[in-house]
Enzyme design. Structure first.
Site, PDB file in Angstrom:
ATOM      1  N   LYS A  19       0.909  -1.175   0.148  1.00  0.00           N
ATOM      2  CA  LYS A  19      -0.073   0.217  -0.093  1.00  0.00           C
ATOM      3  C   LYS A  19       0.899   1.175   0.036  1.00  0.00           C
ATOM      4  O   LYS A  19       2.139   1.310   0.567  1.00  0.00           O
ATOM      5  CB  LYS A  19      -0.727  -0.033   1.262  1.00  0.00           C
ATOM      6  CG  LYS A  19      -1.802   1.079   1.551  1.00  0.00           C
ATOM      7  CD  LYS A  19      -2.710   0.943   2.521  1.00  0.00           C
ATOM      8  CE  LYS A  19      -3.789   1.810   2.956  1.00  0.00           C
ATOM      9  NZ  LYS A  19      -4.853   1.435   3.905  1.00  0.00           N
ATOM     10  N   SER A  21      -9.546   1.050   2.699  1.00  0.00           N
ATOM     11  CA  SER A  21      -8.894   2.008   1.930  1.00  0.00           C
ATOM     12  C   SER A  21      -7.671   1.133   1.207  1.00  0.00           C
ATOM     13  O   SER A  21      -7.056   1.913   0.110  1.00  0.00           O
ATOM     14  CB  SER A  21      -8.227   3.029   2.794  1.00  0.00           C
ATOM     15  OG  SER A  21      -7.111   2.599   3.787  1.00  0.00           O
ATOM     16  N   SER A  59      -9.436  -1.528   7.010  1.00  0.00           N
ATOM     17  CA  SER A  59      -8.850  -1.289   5.554  1.00  0.00           C
ATOM     18  C   SER A  59      -8.002  -2.367   4.958  1.00  0.00           C
ATOM     19  O   SER A  59      -7.832  -2.452   3.799  1.00  0.00           O
ATOM     20  CB  SER A  59      -7.876  -0.182   5.387  1.00  0.00           C
ATOM     21  OG  SER A  59      -8.615   1.106   5.472  1.00  0.00           O
TER      22      SER A  59
END
Ligand code: GLN
Length: 488
Positions: free
Chosen positions: A80, A155, A179
């Protein structure tokens, strides 16, 4: 041709040992696959092909010289974009960090690289982890590999979509309120949110420092165990990491699992939840009873306050954590004004996304002197109640099982004009982080419209071993995790 759809760490290592393919071939074919799929999926903000090929050559040299394979030798992975990666742009998904190239690696990145993992790129995400669909990213909207009209969750949507589409074997993610688990569920991969403090947060852009945890996505629970073995542990650079006896999560997977007492919290199975999700999770629970575990309904009465307590705590910390992005020190700098103040205002004004601004403003308000007691402090008190809710249940039950999300993946654009509705999507994941406990999301079915459904296995502090064992048992009797999206 390497079959990426069945590729696990174990299978990859067998191939290296038997000389079926070289690491350079694996990395080349991984990028060929990415180039084919990326135009539709958009899981990556940055690709690191050149560095990856260089590393692959080093790995091949090691293998040819007969050296023992390290835990993640030659394993392609992504991270990420909130992880700082040395020499590689790290934006956090936000426009304000466009062009920011960190001079060091986050601890989790350093650890996986030290045992041979190869970074293939940085994944798209909602800015700093703010969102549940990856639509808030400054850069692009990631699509769900199961149906590209739908969101991948968020996310960490880019991480989940990359693993689901077999672009890399695992991805490192961050979970503050869901997330990792929610995008894992939306994309039908396995995702682990660890106990707070088990994995170092050093070098990961902070969202809510008291809630943030670092974990991973992979196709199987077995691969997650290998990654956890590498990233878990005390870190001098993160004072919130805890001293724990070292556990070999992979070896433990094969250990005999005792018969467990599992609770299904009734607050997660209400009429507001999509009936197809309830059906799939209850079916999974009944599959587990056939393995000798007992399952019964329990109650976590404070669940309904979790969204309010989580968002108030989280965004209060956001308002402090985001103060460092001032247009001077990192990334984007707008120098069009006359003085230093206009650099701050223009940089932040132009490059923070609406969701980041919303959180900074509400968080600042909640922490202001007149409102602190009514909002922030109240949220902390409720947080204690939420924690006690779980602690009481874990005196009687070994683990809890619940849906990851009350809704199926939704269409791109569907919730974007209603921020509150988007926050409510997190109702079942934000309950976990305020208590610090771990939760593991795994696939457990599909809707009639072929959209993924996931369940989470929730345990007391530091119960990762048990979570992984039970999930592994479930994956040995079911094949949901083996189904792959057909990307058109
Ligand atoms: N969707 C949640 C939020 O927007 C969770 C985010 C996260 O875990 N980083 O806050």
């Amino acid at each position: 041709m390497i079959n990426f759809e069945d590729l696990t760490i174990k299978r990859l290592h067998e191939g290296y040992k038997k000389d079926e393919f070289t690491c350079t071939e694996v990395i080349k074919q991984t990028f060929a696959r990415i180039k084919k799929l990326e135009p539709q999926i958009k899981a990556f903000i940055t690709l690191t092909e050149k560095q990856a090929l260089e590393k692959a050559q080093e790995v091949d040299k090691r293998i040819n010289s007969g050296k023992e394979l390290r835990a993640l030798e030659g394993v392609p992975y992504s991270a990420k974009d909130v992880f700082c990666t040395k020499g590689v742009q790290s934006t956090g998904g936000s426009g304000i960090l466009e062009g920011f190239i960190p001079p060091y690696n986050a601890t989790a990145i350093r650890k996986v690289e030290e045992v041979g993992a190869i970074l293939i790129g940085k994944n798209n995400c909602d800015p700093f982890g703010f969102g549940s669909s990856t639509e808030n990213s400054y850069y692009q909207v990631t699509r769900n590999p199961w149906n590209t009209e739908y969101v991948p969750g968020g996310s960490s949507g880019g991480s989940a979509a990359a693993v689901s589409a077999n672009m890399g074997i695992f991805s490192l993610g961050e979970d503050t309120g869901g997330s990792i688990r929610q995008p894992a569920c939306f994309c039908s991969v396995s995702g682990l949110k660890v106990t707070y403090g088990l994995v170092s947060r050093f070098g990961v852009m902070s969202y809510g420092s008291s809630l943030d945890t670092i974990g991973a996505f992979a196709g199987t629970v077995e691969d997650l165990s290998v990654v956890l073995n590498v990233i878990a542990g005390k870190d001098e650079d993160d004072a919130t990491t805890s001293e724990q006896p070292r556990i070999n999560y992979l070896l433990n997977l094969k250990e005999n699992l005792p018969k467990l007492k599992i609770g299904l919290p009734k607050e997660y199975f209400t009429e507001d939840v999509d009936p197809e999700i309830i059906k799939a999770v209850k079916k999974a629970a009944s599959d587990l009873t056939k393995q000798g575990h007992t399952v019964s309904e329990v109650s976590l009465p404070y669940t309904k306050y979790a969204i309010a307590a989580y968002y108030l705590s989280g965004i209060s910390e956001v308002s402090a954590n985001l103060a460092r992005y001032d247009g001077i020190r990192f990334g984007y700098s707008d120098q069009s004004g006359q003085d230093i103040n206009s650099v701050y205002l223009n940089s932040r004004g132009k490059r923070f996304e609406d969701e980041a601004k919303r959180r900074i403003m509400v968080g600042t308000y909640a922490l202001s002197s007149g409102y602190y007691d009514a909002y922030y402090q109240k949220a902390q008190q409720v947080r204690t109640l939420l924690k006690q809710d779980f602690e009481r249940k874990f005196q009687e039950y070994d683990l809890l099982i619940a849906p990851v999300s009350p809704v199926l993946p939704f269409k791109v654009g569907e919730n974007m004009d209603d921020p509150l509705k988007m926050w409510l999507v997190d109702a079942f994941t934000v309950t976990i982080n305020p208590s610090g406990i771990p939760s593991l999301a795994i696939p457990c079915g599909f809707s009639d419209s072929n959209l993924p459904i996931g369940m989470q296995i929730i345990g007391p502090m530091n119960s990762e071993k048990l979570l992984l064992q039970l999930a592994n048992q479930y994956q040995s009797i079911t094949d949901w995790h083996l189904r792959k999206p057909r990307i058109k």
